[in-house]
Structures are given as structure tokens and as C-alpha cells.
Design a protein around this motif. Structure first.
Motif, PDB file in Angstrom:
ATOM      1  N   LYS A 195       2.588  32.407  42.307  1.00  0.00           N
ATOM      2  CA  LYS A 195       1.637  31.229  42.470  1.00  0.00           C
ATOM      3  C   LYS A 195       0.906  31.102  40.969  1.00  0.00           C
ATOM      4  O   LYS A 195      -0.086  32.336  40.939  1.00  0.00           O
ATOM      5  CB  LYS A 195       1.608  30.833  43.117  1.00  0.00           C
ATOM      6  CG  LYS A 195       0.233  31.025  44.130  1.00  0.00           C
ATOM      7  CD  LYS A 195      -0.118  30.240  45.274  1.00  0.00           C
ATOM      8  CE  LYS A 195      -1.105  31.702  45.794  1.00  0.00           C
ATOM      9  NZ  LYS A 195      -1.574  30.996  47.241  1.00  0.00           N
ATOM     10  N   SER A 196       0.687  29.989  39.991  1.00  0.00           N
ATOM     11  CA  SER A 196      -1.001  30.068  39.586  1.00  0.00           C
ATOM     12  C   SER A 196      -1.887  30.785  40.252  1.00  0.00           C
ATOM     13  O   SER A 196      -1.922  30.728  41.127  1.00  0.00           O
ATOM     14  CB  SER A 196      -0.815  28.670  39.021  1.00  0.00           C
ATOM     15  OG  SER A 196      -1.856  28.393  37.373  1.00  0.00           O
ATOM     16  N   PRO A 197      -2.667  31.611  38.495  1.00  0.00           N
ATOM     17  CA  PRO A 197      -2.234  32.053  37.529  1.00  0.00           C
ATOM     18  C   PRO A 197      -1.561  33.198  37.648  1.00  0.00           C
ATOM     19  O   PRO A 197      -1.353  34.102  38.615  1.00  0.00           O
ATOM     20  CB  PRO A 197      -3.490  32.566  37.065  1.00  0.00           C
ATOM     21  CG  PRO A 197      -4.319  32.973  38.255  1.00  0.00           C
ATOM     22  CD  PRO A 197      -4.323  32.189  39.086  1.00  0.00           C
ATOM     23  N   GLY A 198      -0.033  33.419  37.022  1.00  0.00           N
ATOM     24  CA  GLY A 198       1.085  33.717  36.938  1.00  0.00           C
ATOM     25  C   GLY A 198       0.613  35.456  37.205  1.00  0.00           C
ATOM     26  O   GLY A 198      -0.088  36.005  35.699  1.00  0.00           O
ATOM     27  N   ARG A 199       1.116  35.741  37.853  1.00  0.00           N
ATOM     28  CA  ARG A 199       1.089  37.669  37.653  1.00  0.00           C
ATOM     29  C   ARG A 199       2.391  38.433  38.458  1.00  0.00           C
ATOM     30  O   ARG A 199       3.457  37.339  38.457  1.00  0.00           O
ATOM     31  CB  ARG A 199      -0.134  38.087  38.685  1.00  0.00           C
ATOM     32  CG  ARG A 199      -1.860  37.826  38.600  1.00  0.00           C
ATOM     33  CD  ARG A 199      -2.560  38.111  40.229  1.00  0.00           C
ATOM     34  NE  ARG A 199      -3.948  37.803  39.657  1.00  0.00           N
ATOM     35  CZ  ARG A 199      -4.436  36.659  40.059  1.00  0.00           C
ATOM     36  NH1 ARG A 199      -3.393  35.852  40.851  1.00  0.00           N
ATOM     37  NH2 ARG A 199      -5.786  36.489  39.754  1.00  0.00           N
ATOM     38  N   ILE A 200       2.933  39.304  37.285  1.00  0.00           N
ATOM     39  CA  ILE A 200       3.825  39.333  38.314  1.00  0.00           C
ATOM     40  C   ILE A 200       3.630  40.603  39.304  1.00  0.00           C
ATOM     41  O   ILE A 200       3.102  41.654  39.522  1.00  0.00           O
ATOM     42  CB  ILE A 200       4.221  40.861  37.098  1.00  0.00           C
ATOM     43  CG1 ILE A 200       4.784  40.613  35.517  1.00  0.00           C
ATOM     44  CG2 ILE A 200       5.660  41.962  37.666  1.00  0.00           C
ATOM     45  CD1 ILE A 200       4.828  41.653  35.217  1.00  0.00           C
ATOM     46  N   LEU A 201       4.828  40.349  40.447  1.00  0.00           N
ATOM     47  CA  LEU A 201       4.917  40.476  42.228  1.00  0.00           C
ATOM     48  C   LEU A 201       5.925  41.643  41.653  1.00  0.00           C
ATOM     49  O   LEU A 201       5.429  42.407  42.406  1.00  0.00           O
ATOM     50  CB  LEU A 201       5.284  39.194  42.357  1.00  0.00           C
ATOM     51  CG  LEU A 201       4.703  38.022  42.477  1.00  0.00           C
ATOM     52  CD1 LEU A 201       5.091  37.523  44.150  1.00  0.00           C
ATOM     53  CD2 LEU A 201       3.159  38.107  43.654  1.00  0.00           C
ATOM     54  N   ASP A 202       6.848  41.887  41.279  1.00  0.00           N
ATOM     55  CA  ASP A 202       7.828  42.818  40.847  1.00  0.00           C
ATOM     56  C   ASP A 202       8.551  43.032  39.877  1.00  0.00           C
ATOM     57  O   ASP A 202       9.171  41.794  38.827  1.00  0.00           O
ATOM     58  CB  ASP A 202       8.343  42.686  42.240  1.00  0.00           C
ATOM     59  CG  ASP A 202       8.787  44.080  42.507  1.00  0.00           C
ATOM     60  OD1 ASP A 202       9.057  45.274  41.605  1.00  0.00           O
ATOM     61  OD2 ASP A 202       9.845  44.579  43.780  1.00  0.00           O
ATOM     62  N   VAL A 203       9.307  43.542  39.141  1.00  0.00           N
ATOM     63  CA  VAL A 203      10.781  43.981  38.017  1.00  0.00           C
ATOM     64  C   VAL A 203      11.700  45.029  39.458  1.00  0.00           C
ATOM     65  O   VAL A 203      11.670  45.765  39.362  1.00  0.00           O
ATOM     66  CB  VAL A 203       9.879  44.365  37.338  1.00  0.00           C
ATOM     67  CG1 VAL A 203      11.368  44.769  36.534  1.00  0.00           C
ATOM     68  CG2 VAL A 203       8.927  44.065  36.039  1.00  0.00           C
ATOM     69  N   ILE A 204      12.698  44.012  39.848  1.00  0.00           N
ATOM     70  CA  ILE A 204      13.446  44.328  40.002  1.00  0.00           C
ATOM     71  C   ILE A 204      14.892  44.906  39.475  1.00  0.00           C
ATOM     72  O   ILE A 204      15.405  44.422  38.907  1.00  0.00           O
ATOM     73  CB  ILE A 204      14.499  42.907  41.388  1.00  0.00           C
ATOM     74  CG1 ILE A 204      13.259  42.325  42.039  1.00  0.00           C
ATOM     75  CG2 ILE A 204      15.752  43.051  41.806  1.00  0.00           C
ATOM     76  CD1 ILE A 204      13.051  40.950  42.644  1.00  0.00           C
TER      77      ILE A 204
ATOM     78  N   LEU B 140      13.431  35.711  34.630  1.00  0.00           N
ATOM     79  CA  LEU B 140      12.105  35.637  34.851  1.00  0.00           C
ATOM     80  C   LEU B 140      12.239  34.208  35.593  1.00  0.00           C
ATOM     81  O   LEU B 140      12.511  32.785  35.844  1.00  0.00           O
ATOM     82  CB  LEU B 140      11.693  35.395  33.346  1.00  0.00           C
ATOM     83  CG  LEU B 140       9.584  34.987  33.524  1.00  0.00           C
ATOM     84  CD1 LEU B 140       9.211  35.756  34.146  1.00  0.00           C
ATOM     85  CD2 LEU B 140       9.163  34.369  32.014  1.00  0.00           C
ATOM     86  N   VAL B 141      11.596  34.578  36.454  1.00  0.00           N
ATOM     87  CA  VAL B 141      11.582  33.033  38.181  1.00  0.00           C
ATOM     88  C   VAL B 141       9.992  33.439  38.761  1.00  0.00           C
ATOM     89  O   VAL B 141       9.561  34.320  39.341  1.00  0.00           O
ATOM     90  CB  VAL B 141      12.583  33.605  39.308  1.00  0.00           C
ATOM     91  CG1 VAL B 141      12.648  35.573  39.868  1.00  0.00           C
ATOM     92  CG2 VAL B 141      13.207  32.613  39.804  1.00  0.00           C
ATOM     93  N   GLY B 142       9.987  32.554  39.274  1.00  0.00           N
ATOM     94  CA  GLY B 142       8.567  31.936  40.271  1.00  0.00           C
ATOM     95  C   GLY B 142       8.140  30.736  39.542  1.00  0.00           C
ATOM     96  O   GLY B 142       9.238  29.612  39.803  1.00  0.00           O
ATOM     97  N   PRO B 143       7.627  29.847  41.180  1.00  0.00           N
ATOM     98  CA  PRO B 143       7.047  28.699  41.512  1.00  0.00           C
ATOM     99  C   PRO B 143       6.790  28.024  40.247  1.00  0.00           C
ATOM    100  O   PRO B 143       6.054  28.230  39.251  1.00  0.00           O
ATOM    101  CB  PRO B 143       5.664  28.907  42.250  1.00  0.00           C
ATOM    102  CG  PRO B 143       5.443  30.323  42.996  1.00  0.00           C
ATOM    103  CD  PRO B 143       6.104  31.068  41.830  1.00  0.00           C
ATOM    104  N   SER B 144       7.016  26.745  40.541  1.00  0.00           N
ATOM    105  CA  SER B 144       6.122  26.098  39.323  1.00  0.00           C
ATOM    106  C   SER B 144       4.817  26.154  38.822  1.00  0.00           C
ATOM    107  O   SER B 144       3.967  26.239  39.701  1.00  0.00           O
ATOM    108  CB  SER B 144       6.571  24.515  39.704  1.00  0.00           C
ATOM    109  OG  SER B 144       8.184  24.504  39.782  1.00  0.00           O
ATOM    110  N   GLY B 145       4.725  26.062  37.446  1.00  0.00           N
ATOM    111  CA  GLY B 145       3.409  26.427  37.292  1.00  0.00           C
ATOM    112  C   GLY B 145       2.601  27.506  37.225  1.00  0.00           C
ATOM    113  O   GLY B 145       2.133  28.228  37.021  1.00  0.00           O
ATOM    114  N   SER B 146       4.063  28.569  37.575  1.00  0.00           N
ATOM    115  CA  SER B 146       3.396  30.098  37.870  1.00  0.00           C
ATOM    116  C   SER B 146       3.122  30.754  36.022  1.00  0.00           C
ATOM    117  O   SER B 146       3.330  32.131  35.750  1.00  0.00           O
ATOM    118  CB  SER B 146       4.712  30.805  38.251  1.00  0.00           C
ATOM    119  OG  SER B 146       5.425  30.905  37.817  1.00  0.00           O
TER     120      SER B 146
END
Length: 246
Positions: free
Chosen positions: A208-217, A36-42
Motif C-alpha cells: 500500500k502507499s507509499p508503494g514498496r516492493i513486497l516480492d517478485v514472484i 505489476l499488482v498492488g492495492p489502489s494508490g500503491s
């Protein structure tokens, strides 16, 4: 293994309401490693804590093996950033902790702990205390304690963030090796795109916050640190995140 439906998480901070996650819908398959990866605060840690039953969602529901989650369950083990080892307990006592809580027979507990000490090359340190261990050894103890209770789902919140680069790479390989011996569902939070691409058979990318799913690769470069598939996955994640945070 895990089904997440319309999950949102909000919390209070400095007299304001902060939305950490917004409308997360996700399924995690059994016997797969997810990163699980994303920007800080995601909201990465908020998602891990929600699945673990440690954080109550504002909206939505989480199911593990079809059962709604309201609190921590025996199915799930969690490894936190700072390992969570008890400094007054030895390596073998720390590994045995979950078994003691579950009131497992002492003879069986000893067999399980000895097996884990062997698998994780911790036998010579069984009577050491955490203060006497290196960062990598502490991490192996934390992994051993989680595996001792035979979880169906292992949640890891940036478990290697405090390790030096070489130790970190060794621990990444250790996770894959242990998973091959005992395939369970794993979800691991990381800030490192390269780590996500190496460890994740599937990679969940949050906005970025609020976290939403961009993709599942689906990761064709899983378990590799070089080659076209690995490089393509790293570039795909990086471009996705860069495009989204502009």
C-alpha cells in the motif's frame, strides 16, 4: 533490460506532498512478461510512467539497456488505460502513427501496418474509425500501434480494465500469442490478481502507499487458468496483499 535504483516518486495534491513510491529497486529481464499488482494508490501507474520517461522521479535512477532515462525513448512503447487512439484517424492510420513520427519510409510503413493488421485480425477494419470498433478491437489497434515501432520494452497500464470478461480473456491470450511470436520485455499493470497470475512470468507485488516492493514472484503457473501452480500463485498474491493492508 531495465534497472531501477532507489526510486522514489512524490507529487503535490491539494497543497500536500504525496509519496507514491518509496525506494524501489528492481531489475526487469529482456524477453520476459512481468505483471505489476498492488492495492489502489500503491504507485503502479507512477512506476510505469517513470520507466516510460513521462514522469520524473523525486529520487533514484532508471536505466534501459544501460542508458539513464530522462525522457521517452524509442526503445519503449506505452499502452494506456483508454487506448489513446485518435478518433479522427482510421485503424491503419492509428497503427502507423509511431512510424510516421519516426519518419519511416512510406512503403516500409505500409508493409509493417499490413503485417500487423493481418496478425491482429484487423484487416477488415483497416479503414474504420475508433468509434466504429468494439472495445476488444480498439485494444488490438492500441497493441498494433505499439508493436509497429518494434519496441524492446512494452509498458501496459491496465489495458484490459474496460473490457468485458470474455473479451478480456481473449486479449490476455492474444498478448501471450504475440509475445511468443516476438518475445520482448513487457511490464503490465493490473488490479486483477487472476490476470497477474495468468500473464506474468514474474509478478511484482507492491505494498500500500507509499508503494514498496513486497516480492517478485517467479510464476510456475504462467499461461494457465487452472491447476495447482496457478491456484498457488493466486493464493500467494492474495494472502500477501491481505496481510499487508490489514
Amino acid at each position: 533490460m531495465v534497472e531501477i535504483e532507489n526510486l522514489s516518486v512524490e507529487y503535490s495534491a491539494k497543497n500536500a506532498r504525496v509519496k507514491a513510491l518509496d525506494n524501489i529497486n528492481l531489475e526487469l529481464e529482456d524477453r520476459k512478461i512481468y505483471t505489476l499488482v498492488g492495492p489502489s494508490g500503491s504507485g503502479k501507474t507512477s512506476l510505469i510512467y517513470s520507466i516510460a520517461g513521462l514522469l520524473k522521479p523525486t529520487k533514484g535512477r532508471i536505466f534501459i539497456k544501460g542508458k539513464g532515462i530522462e525522457e521517452p525513448t524509442m526503445e519503449t512503447a506505452v499502452i494506456l488505460q483508454e487506448f489513446g487512439l485518435f478518433p479522427w484517424k482510421t485503424v491503419e492510420q492509428n497503427i502507423a502513427l509511431g512510424l510516421a513520427i519516426r519518419k519511416v519510409d512510406p512503403i516500409k510503413t505500409k508493409q509493417i501496418v499490413n503485417d500487423i493488421l493481418e496478425k491482429l485480425s484487423l484487416k477488415p477494419f483497416s479503414r474504420h474509425y475508433p468509434a466504429q470498433l468494439s472495445g476488444g478491437q480498439k485494444q488490438r489497434v492500441a497493441i498494433g500501434r505499439a508493436l509497429a515501432v518494434s519496441p524492446s520494452l512494452l509498458l501496459m497500464d491496465e489495458p484490459f480494465s474496460s473490457l468485458d470478461s470474455l473479451t478480456r480473456e481473449n486479449m490476455q491470450r492474444e498478448v501471450i500469442s504475440l509475445w511468443r511470436q516476438n518475445p520482448i520485455a513487457i511490464l503490465m499493470v493490473t488490479h486483477s490478481i487472476e490476470e497477474a497470475a495468468f500473464l506474468g512470468q514474474k509478478i511484482i507485488v507492491l505494498s500500500k502507499s507509499p508503494g514498496r516492493i513486497l516480492d517478485v514472484i517467479t510464476n510456475g503457473g504462467w499461461g494457465l487458468r487452472q491447476g495447482a501452480a496457478y491456484c498457488n500463485t493466486v493464493n500467494l498474491i492474495r494472502n500477501m496483499l491481505m496481510e499487508h493492508i490489514r
